[in-house]
Design a protein around this motif. Structure first.
Motif, PDB file in Angstrom:
ATOM      1  N   GLU A  55      -7.792   3.114  -3.848  1.00  0.00           N
ATOM      2  CA  GLU A  55      -9.153   3.908  -4.859  1.00  0.00           C
ATOM      3  C   GLU A  55      -8.437   4.682  -6.511  1.00  0.00           C
ATOM      4  O   GLU A  55      -8.611   4.048  -7.378  1.00  0.00           O
ATOM      5  N   GLU A  56      -7.232   5.276  -5.658  1.00  0.00           N
ATOM      6  CA  GLU A  56      -5.954   5.753  -7.246  1.00  0.00           C
ATOM      7  C   GLU A  56      -5.646   4.055  -7.894  1.00  0.00           C
ATOM      8  O   GLU A  56      -5.306   4.574  -9.009  1.00  0.00           O
ATOM      9  N   VAL A  57      -5.166   2.970  -7.496  1.00  0.00           N
ATOM     10  CA  VAL A  57      -4.842   2.354  -8.044  1.00  0.00           C
ATOM     11  C   VAL A  57      -5.530   1.768  -8.657  1.00  0.00           C
ATOM     12  O   VAL A  57      -5.661   0.820  -9.781  1.00  0.00           O
ATOM     13  N   LEU A  58      -6.785   1.430  -7.696  1.00  0.00           N
ATOM     14  CA  LEU A  58      -8.615   0.101  -8.396  1.00  0.00           C
ATOM     15  C   LEU A  58      -8.665   1.716 -10.068  1.00  0.00           C
ATOM     16  O   LEU A  58      -9.710   0.974 -11.099  1.00  0.00           O
ATOM     17  N   ARG A  59      -8.742   3.064  -9.524  1.00  0.00           N
ATOM     18  CA  ARG A  59      -8.896   3.630 -10.461  1.00  0.00           C
ATOM     19  C   ARG A  59      -8.191   3.610 -12.145  1.00  0.00           C
ATOM     20  O   ARG A  59      -8.180   4.001 -13.145  1.00  0.00           O
ATOM     21  N   SER A  60      -6.867   2.811 -11.412  1.00  0.00           N
ATOM     22  CA  SER A  60      -5.874   3.162 -13.197  1.00  0.00           C
ATOM     23  C   SER A  60      -6.122   1.740 -13.533  1.00  0.00           C
ATOM     24  O   SER A  60      -5.678   1.303 -15.232  1.00  0.00           O
ATOM     25  N   HIS A  61      -7.610   0.419 -13.132  1.00  0.00           N
ATOM     26  CA  HIS A  61      -7.608  -0.146 -14.624  1.00  0.00           C
ATOM     27  C   HIS A  61      -8.518  -0.209 -15.204  1.00  0.00           C
ATOM     28  O   HIS A  61      -9.642   0.633 -14.996  1.00  0.00           O
ATOM     29  N   PRO A  62      -8.580  -0.438 -16.572  1.00  0.00           N
ATOM     30  CA  PRO A  62      -9.099   0.350 -17.543  1.00  0.00           C
ATOM     31  C   PRO A  62     -10.904  -0.239 -17.584  1.00  0.00           C
ATOM     32  O   PRO A  62     -11.606   0.282 -18.176  1.00  0.00           O
ATOM     33  N   ALA A  63     -11.089  -1.062 -16.376  1.00  0.00           N
ATOM     34  CA  ALA A  63     -12.946  -1.441 -16.743  1.00  0.00           C
ATOM     35  C   ALA A  63     -13.458  -0.381 -15.136  1.00  0.00           C
ATOM     36  O   ALA A  63     -14.829  -0.656 -15.444  1.00  0.00           O
ATOM     37  N   VAL A  64     -12.724   0.674 -14.479  1.00  0.00           N
ATOM     38  CA  VAL A  64     -13.024   1.217 -13.443  1.00  0.00           C
ATOM     39  C   VAL A  64     -13.160   2.563 -13.913  1.00  0.00           C
ATOM     40  O   VAL A  64     -12.036   3.622 -14.321  1.00  0.00           O
ATOM     41  N   ILE A  65     -14.493   3.666 -13.443  1.00  0.00           N
ATOM     42  CA  ILE A  65     -14.544   4.912 -14.093  1.00  0.00           C
ATOM     43  C   ILE A  65     -13.594   5.740 -12.476  1.00  0.00           C
ATOM     44  O   ILE A  65     -12.848   6.574 -12.391  1.00  0.00           O
ATOM     45  N   ASP A  66     -14.325   5.083 -11.457  1.00  0.00           N
ATOM     46  CA  ASP A  66     -14.037   5.700  -9.770  1.00  0.00           C
ATOM     47  C   ASP A  66     -14.059   4.870  -8.611  1.00  0.00           C
ATOM     48  O   ASP A  66     -15.272   3.526  -9.510  1.00  0.00           O
ATOM     49  N   ALA A  67     -13.444   5.138  -7.863  1.00  0.00           N
ATOM     50  CA  ALA A  67     -13.765   3.547  -6.024  1.00  0.00           C
ATOM     51  C   ALA A  67     -13.733   4.812  -5.223  1.00  0.00           C
ATOM     52  O   ALA A  67     -12.964   5.945  -5.171  1.00  0.00           O
ATOM     53  N   ALA A  68     -14.167   3.523  -4.498  1.00  0.00           N
ATOM     54  CA  ALA A  68     -14.185   4.955  -2.443  1.00  0.00           C
ATOM     55  C   ALA A  68     -14.033   3.380  -2.280  1.00  0.00           C
ATOM     56  O   ALA A  68     -15.030   1.892  -1.809  1.00  0.00           O
ATOM     57  N   VAL A  69     -13.216   4.026  -1.327  1.00  0.00           N
ATOM     58  CA  VAL A  69     -13.139   2.915  -0.106  1.00  0.00           C
ATOM     59  C   VAL A  69     -13.450   2.904   1.768  1.00  0.00           C
ATOM     60  O   VAL A  69     -13.343   4.141   1.727  1.00  0.00           O
ATOM     61  N   VAL A  70     -14.145   2.168   2.317  1.00  0.00           N
ATOM     62  CA  VAL A  70     -14.477   2.412   3.391  1.00  0.00           C
ATOM     63  C   VAL A  70     -14.205   1.390   4.024  1.00  0.00           C
ATOM     64  O   VAL A  70     -13.877  -0.395   3.343  1.00  0.00           O
ATOM     65  N   PRO A  71     -14.174   1.364   5.883  1.00  0.00           N
ATOM     66  CA  PRO A  71     -14.093   0.548   6.135  1.00  0.00           C
ATOM     67  C   PRO A  71     -15.035  -0.302   6.631  1.00  0.00           C
ATOM     68  O   PRO A  71     -16.544  -0.087   6.935  1.00  0.00           O
ATOM     69  N   VAL A  72     -15.260  -1.375   7.139  1.00  0.00           N
ATOM     70  CA  VAL A  72     -16.432  -2.481   7.115  1.00  0.00           C
ATOM     71  C   VAL A  72     -15.275  -3.457   8.655  1.00  0.00           C
ATOM     72  O   VAL A  72     -14.755  -3.155   8.456  1.00  0.00           O
ATOM     73  N   ALA A  73     -16.453  -3.826   9.727  1.00  0.00           N
ATOM     74  CA  ALA A  73     -15.691  -4.643  10.722  1.00  0.00           C
ATOM     75  C   ALA A  73     -15.457  -5.716  10.440  1.00  0.00           C
ATOM     76  O   ALA A  73     -15.828  -6.120   9.792  1.00  0.00           O
ATOM     77  N   ASP A  74     -14.221  -5.858  11.472  1.00  0.00           N
ATOM     78  CA  ASP A  74     -14.071  -7.467  11.106  1.00  0.00           C
ATOM     79  C   ASP A  74     -13.619  -8.275  12.167  1.00  0.00           C
ATOM     80  O   ASP A  74     -12.567  -7.367  12.955  1.00  0.00           O
ATOM     81  N   THR A  75     -13.679  -9.204  12.765  1.00  0.00           N
ATOM     82  CA  THR A  75     -13.815  -9.716  14.802  1.00  0.00           C
ATOM     83  C   THR A  75     -12.494  -9.901  14.788  1.00  0.00           C
ATOM     84  O   THR A  75     -12.232  -9.693  15.952  1.00  0.00           O
ATOM     85  N   LEU A  76     -11.732 -10.811  13.677  1.00  0.00           N
ATOM     86  CA  LEU A  76      -9.780 -10.809  13.613  1.00  0.00           C
ATOM     87  C   LEU A  76      -9.036  -9.404  13.789  1.00  0.00           C
ATOM     88  O   LEU A  76      -8.081  -8.959  14.207  1.00  0.00           O
ATOM     89  N   ARG A  77      -9.537  -8.773  11.942  1.00  0.00           N
ATOM     90  CA  ARG A  77      -8.347  -7.732  12.143  1.00  0.00           C
ATOM     91  C   ARG A  77      -8.883  -6.097  12.651  1.00  0.00           C
ATOM     92  O   ARG A  77      -7.768  -5.150  12.257  1.00  0.00           O
ATOM     93  N   GLY A  78     -10.148  -6.299  12.879  1.00  0.00           N
ATOM     94  CA  GLY A  78     -10.792  -5.040  13.520  1.00  0.00           C
ATOM     95  C   GLY A  78     -11.132  -4.678  12.813  1.00  0.00           C
ATOM     96  O   GLY A  78     -12.450  -4.020  12.795  1.00  0.00           O
TER      97      GLY A  78
END
Length: 525
Positions: A418-441
């Motif tokens: 989130e910190e890295v994404l927020r450092s982009h000038p087009a971004v005000i805020d970001a929220a990262v969450v997990p989603v299921a993936d059959t190969l990588r968990g």
């Protein structure tokens, strides 16, 4: 086992100097005696460079010099900080500044990358370039006199390593471990699994993890060989196992799923492997693993901070295959499952796992508050993981309370991405969450709150690509979000103005999420 890892290496090199210590998949074999001699020579150099308690960072691939540098650092009383060779500049700068590393050991590419960051690393005073010609890549740094390991007076409670692990928020924290931590891991493995003359353990993980280190120490102590893959490969895996007479496997994350995705081959059943150990076996794959590869697989659970905590005994492997049950607590581990109010839950009821065991981590570097939050005054460590236990003491893993994404065995801090994404000038805020993936968990889904001018722009696909590129330049490859959801309105927030992540889509991949892998495949076509 010896009280210190330096004593262990010294004894292994003296009692069986010609026995193999590291057997690399490409044919390079390094004996116990040679490993000891090279570590002593490099320690002779380091004692004039590193003072006790100072940090030595290392960034290199799976090669002998990594272990030589670790043992030499411990011998002079230094603290070894292992870095992912694929770390982005953001990760690298954080670890080096947070640890205050005074020396950096790396191959040519790593040294070149470091040069770009010199102005941000005032504590760093020594750069040690590992040359080609393994295992002699550190020969240029041999001291005038080797530092003899045998008889060194080292404190078993002295910190040997700092491992940067992803926490619930923010950048990774440095987990400090000492000589006694390693002793417990080696003793626990040997007691539970046993090692026989002629056994060989496979190391298919990158050396910067803590697992290859305890695997090597265990093999040195037991007098068996450690077979090392330069990097994990589905196509080479069973060939390496067969060609090197591997008898024990240890895998994590999505390795079994990746191996099962390959076409069956004769090599899968012509091996000498007696059993495999997998961290968090997928119950749906467990039976296929045992049937297809012709050997039992047992589950295990632990954290970098604690080492091994829960495991399935080999005698119960068949009975527990496909059950989803992780195992029972090791003999030196006390456990509690607590509800949100701190009360202990009865058998069969979900609760957060708290553990108490000897010689777990010594705390988080430079973070007394985080240490106090993780370990209470009575020594109980809060895992942040939800489990339930039956009346006979068998644990089932239910999920994590920590704000992390566990992708292919890697813990990824949502806050760091989130910190890295927020450092982009087009971004005000970001929220990262997990989603299921059959190969990588799990995979990384980033909800991105755009600045008004960015949200009004016409080419949002180009913006998505730009955000992914921005993250890829600053983060390790496995941390870069796979999925993006752009939004023009603010997030739902808690009273403390934090994003209320529980109100955001997570778990399953939302139908409207942009997938960078699918976009890349489309571009290729």
């Amino acid at each position: 086992m010896s009280d210190t890892i330096v004593e262990l290496v010294a004894r292994a090199g003296a009692t069986d100097p010609d026995g193999p210590a590291l057997i690399f998949e490409d044919g390079l074999t390094v004996s116990r005696g040679e490993l000891l001699a090279r570590a002593e020579r490099f320690a002779g150099y380091l004692r004039g460079v590193v003072r006790p308690g100072e940090m030595v960072a290392a960034m290199m691939a799976n090669r002998t010099e990594f272990m030589v540098a670790w043992f030499a650092t411990a011998a002079v009383g230094g603290v070894f900080v292992a870095l992912n060779p694929e770390a982005g500049d953001h990760d690298l700068t954080h670890v080096l500044t947070d640890s205050g590393a005074v020396a950096f050991i790396g191959d040519g590419d790593a040294i070149a990358r470091l040069a770009r960051l010199d102005s941000e690393l005032p504590a760093l005073r020594e750069r040690i370039a590992v040359a080609d010609g393994e295992p002699g890549g550190l020969d240029a740094y041999s001291g005038a006199e080797p530092l003899t390991f045998a008889g060194l007076d080292l404190d078993p409670a002295a910190i040997t390593n700092v491992y940067y692990t992803s926490g619930t928020t923010g950048a990774p924290k440095g987990c400090m471990v000492d000589h006694r931590y390693w002793r417990r891991l080696v003793d626990g493995y040997r007691h539970e699994r046993g090692l026989e003359t002629g056994d060989r353990i496979l190391c298919c993980l990158k050396f910067f993890y803590n697992d290859p280190s305890w695997q090597l120490l265990t093999s040195l102590e037991a007098g068996v060989g450690l077979v090392v893959m330069r990097r994990f490969s589905v196509s080479r895996f069973w060939r390496v196992v067969n060609d090197n007479d591997v008898t024990q496997l240890f895998t994590i994350g999505s390795i079994p799923a990746l191996l099962l995705s390959a076409p069956p081959s004769e090599l899968e059943r012509s091996h000498r492997v007696r059993y495999g150990i997998q961290v968090a076996i997928d119950a749906a794959l467990h039976r296929e693993m045992t049937d297809r590869w012709g050997m039992p697989w047992t589950d295990t659970y632990g954290l970098t901070e604690t080492g091994g905590l829960i495991a399935t005994p080999l005698a119960d492997a068949e009975r527990m295959t496909g059950s989803g049950i992780m195992g029972t607590a090791r003999t030196d581990v006390e456990t509690r499952l607590l509800a949100e109010d701190g009360s202990e839950v009865p058998a069969g009821t979900p609760g957060e796992l708290f553990v108490r065991a000897p010689f777990i981590m010594s705390g988080y570097l430079n973070r007394p508050e985080a240490t106090a939050e993780a370990v209470d005054p009575d020594g109980w460590f809060r895992t942040g993981d939800l489990m339930q236990v039956d009346a006979d003491g068998w644990f089932t893993f239910l999920g994590r309370k920590k704000d992390i994404v566990r992708r292919a065995g890697e813990n990824i801090s949502a806050g760091e991405v989130e910190e890295v994404l927020r450092s982009h000038p087009a971004v005000i805020d970001a929220a990262v969450v997990p989603v299921a993936d059959t190969l990588r968990g799990e995979e990384v889904l980033a909800h991105v709150y755009l600045a008004p001018e960015a949200a009004a722009a016409g080419d949002l696909d180009a913006l998505r690509v730009a955000l992914v590129d921005h993250a890829a330049e600053r983060l390790a490859k496995h941390k870069v979000p796979r999925y993006l959801l752009l939004r023009a309105e603010d997030f739902p927030r808690t009273p403390s103005m934090r994003v209320a992540k529980q109100q955001l889509p997570r778990g399953e991949v939302p139908a409207d999420a942009w997938d960078r892998e699918a976009a890349s495949a489309g571009s290729a076509r």
